[in-house]
Design a protein around this motif. Structure first.
Motif, PDB file in Angstrom:
ATOM      1  N   PRO A 100       0.845  -1.199   0.000  1.00  0.00           N
ATOM      2  CA  PRO A 100       0.000   0.000   0.000  1.00  0.00           C
ATOM      3  C   PRO A 100       0.880   1.250   0.000  1.00  0.00           C
ATOM      4  N   LEU A 143       6.509   6.645   6.897  1.00  0.00           N
ATOM      5  CA  LEU A 143       7.092   6.184   8.171  1.00  0.00           C
ATOM      6  C   LEU A 143       6.091   6.305   9.320  1.00  0.00           C
ATOM      7  N   THR A 144       5.144   7.223   9.222  1.00  0.00           N
ATOM      8  CA  THR A 144       4.116   7.341  10.258  1.00  0.00           C
ATOM      9  C   THR A 144       2.799   6.686   9.844  1.00  0.00           C
ATOM     10  N   HIS A 145       2.579   6.530   8.523  1.00  0.00           N
ATOM     11  CA  HIS A 145       1.273   6.045   8.050  1.00  0.00           C
ATOM     12  C   HIS A 145       1.268   4.598   7.573  1.00  0.00           C
ATOM     13  N   LEU A 146       2.406   3.910   7.674  1.00  0.00           N
ATOM     14  CA  LEU A 146       2.445   2.471   7.393  1.00  0.00           C
ATOM     15  C   LEU A 146       2.974   1.757   8.639  1.00  0.00           C
ATOM     16  N   PRO A 147       2.512   0.529   8.911  1.00  0.00           N
ATOM     17  CA  PRO A 147       3.011  -0.212  10.075  1.00  0.00           C
ATOM     18  C   PRO A 147       4.496  -0.574   9.910  1.00  0.00           C
ATOM     19  N   ALA A 148       5.184  -0.742  11.033  1.00  0.00           N
ATOM     20  CA  ALA A 148       6.604  -1.109  11.013  1.00  0.00           C
ATOM     21  C   ALA A 148       6.827  -2.395  10.223  1.00  0.00           C
ATOM     22  N   ALA A 149       5.919  -3.368  10.361  1.00  0.00           N
ATOM     23  CA  ALA A 149       6.066  -4.652   9.655  1.00  0.00           C
ATOM     24  C   ALA A 149       6.001  -4.459   8.139  1.00  0.00           C
ATOM     25  N   PRO A 165      -0.409  -9.863   0.946  1.00  0.00           N
ATOM     26  CA  PRO A 165      -0.893  -8.483   1.038  1.00  0.00           C
ATOM     27  C   PRO A 165      -0.357  -7.807   2.299  1.00  0.00           C
ATOM     28  N   LEU A 166       0.145  -6.586   2.175  1.00  0.00           N
ATOM     29  CA  LEU A 166       0.648  -5.852   3.347  1.00  0.00           C
ATOM     30  C   LEU A 166      -0.391  -4.836   3.832  1.00  0.00           C
ATOM     31  N   ILE A 167      -0.286  -4.482   5.105  1.00  0.00           N
ATOM     32  CA  ILE A 167      -1.269  -3.587   5.732  1.00  0.00           C
ATOM     33  C   ILE A 167      -0.997  -2.124   5.390  1.00  0.00           C
ATOM     34  N   GLY A 168      -2.054  -1.388   5.040  1.00  0.00           N
ATOM     35  CA  GLY A 168      -1.933   0.041   4.763  1.00  0.00           C
ATOM     36  C   GLY A 168      -3.297   0.666   4.554  1.00  0.00           C
ATOM     37  N   ALA A 169      -3.298   1.909   4.057  1.00  0.00           N
ATOM     38  CA  ALA A 169      -4.549   2.658   3.930  1.00  0.00           C
ATOM     39  C   ALA A 169      -5.276   2.345   2.636  1.00  0.00           C
TER      40      ALA A 169
END
Lengths: 237, 237
Positions: A11, A20-26, A120-124
């Protein structure tokens, strides 16, 4: 082909937010190790990858740009080449999550057919966040993508969608090219029943985001300018 | 009511993942400052909030538990009380994002009606991530929630959904209670056309996640156990 090669669905942010603030560290950690990318727009996505603090020098990245106007389709070869070397691939959308409301799913299907694991990776996602914030039925919903552009055809489609919602109770979600948002709203207000509920989510995840919910009769009393502001429309009769 | 009071829609993790790695810094920062929460399950969500390293002592948190079996509905009063003091409220789902595939949207609609700003936060949604990874049409799709439980009724609904997909080209998404997943798969395999495409996404965002894509004829040759594994089903005729 190496079983270590995965297709990661990455994402990107919805506007100019800092990944860096809007995506998870993973998610960030995964992006930072990838060297092969399939993108919609090379220039903007190189900028995004830089903001993600990827470890590879830009000159060493392997980037394949999906071109909707190009009849040739070499993505299969790009994926084969990458995976033959055991390298994972990142699929990036221009905004939000890939393979939803963009042509990315053809890459995903190729990966499945080639036996590459899809992750799939986590995001907005503006569509999903708009649904969360809508107040409308989140247990059953339909996403239509873009409605037709000519006014009469669009109005007909709006009537169909409103009718479908009335019959099924499903929330109806659709989007529009940002510079046509005001025309879309005008057509919604002149076409829908005054009791129909309409949610509009604008500039999602950005500082000036706004999620509004009113019935059509109430919307008619409100002055709102959606021009060039990315928006998602949600309707329930 | 204070205009500073917002309703934040907080994604929780999908399994036992650490929220510090699986939620963006901006989402975590927001959660950490909230003192008033509306939750589905108080015990599990206190644990989640602790893992998010919230700044308020557990004993000082104000938690309202949504009870689906309770006829009374005091959420309005809880929200009024909170917002009168200018306190923001966090709405939490038991897994994934609130107000999608759970009863949270009634809280969102109340917030809109009370003039409280609604703000969706970024996090994992198994439905959306399953769609990204499916390889199926992500430009048009319908989410049906749960299908009927009795076998004959469920098979009828599967046939309807397959027919709908054939007519519209829309991806059809649905879920099942994890201990009924194998029964669902059995009914899909015995009901659908052999060319129909079926994606199943299992344990999304967890270490053992698996996103599979095959046609029905291919699925019939595969041994897979979905029992008690959270899964999303996606179908395209």
């Amino acid at each position: 082909m190496s079983s270590a090669a995965h297709l990661y669905l990455i994402p990107s942010t919805l506007g100019n937010e800092n990944p860096l603030t809007h995506l998870p560290a993973a998610t960030l950690k995964k992006i930072q190790t990838i060297t092969h990318f399939i993108v919609e727009n090379e220039k903007s996505e190189r900028k995004f990858l830089k903001a993600c603090e990827i470890k590879t020098a830009q000159s060493d990245l392997n980037i394949y740009q999906l071109d909707k106007h190009d009849k040739r389709d070499d993505a299969h070869e790009f994926m084969d080449e990458s995976t033959m070397q055991g390298k994972s691939i990142g699929l990036l959308s221009e905004a939000g999550v890939p393979a939803v409301a963009d042509p990315g799913s053809k890459i995903v299907i190729k990966a499945h057919e080639m036996g590459i694991k899809v992750v799939p990776l986590i995001g907005a996602s503006s569509i999903l966040m708009a649904l969360m914030a809508s107040g409308l039925n989140g247990q059953q919903f339909t996403f239509h993508g873009y409605l037709p552009i000519p006014t009469e055809e669009r109005k007909r489609e709006i009537r169909n969608i409103e009718q479908e919602s009335k019959q099924t109770g499903y929330t109806q979600i659709f989007i529009e090219t940002p510079y046509r948002n005001n025309a879309m709203l005008k057509d919604l207000l002149s076409t829908c029943n005054k009791h129909t509920k309409l949610s509009i989510a604008t500039n999602i995840s950005q500082a000036n985001e706004q999620c509004n919910y009113y019935r059509i009769a109430e919307w008619k009393k409100i002055k709102i300018d959606l021009n060039k502001k990315p928006s998602v429309f949600l309707l329930m009769a």
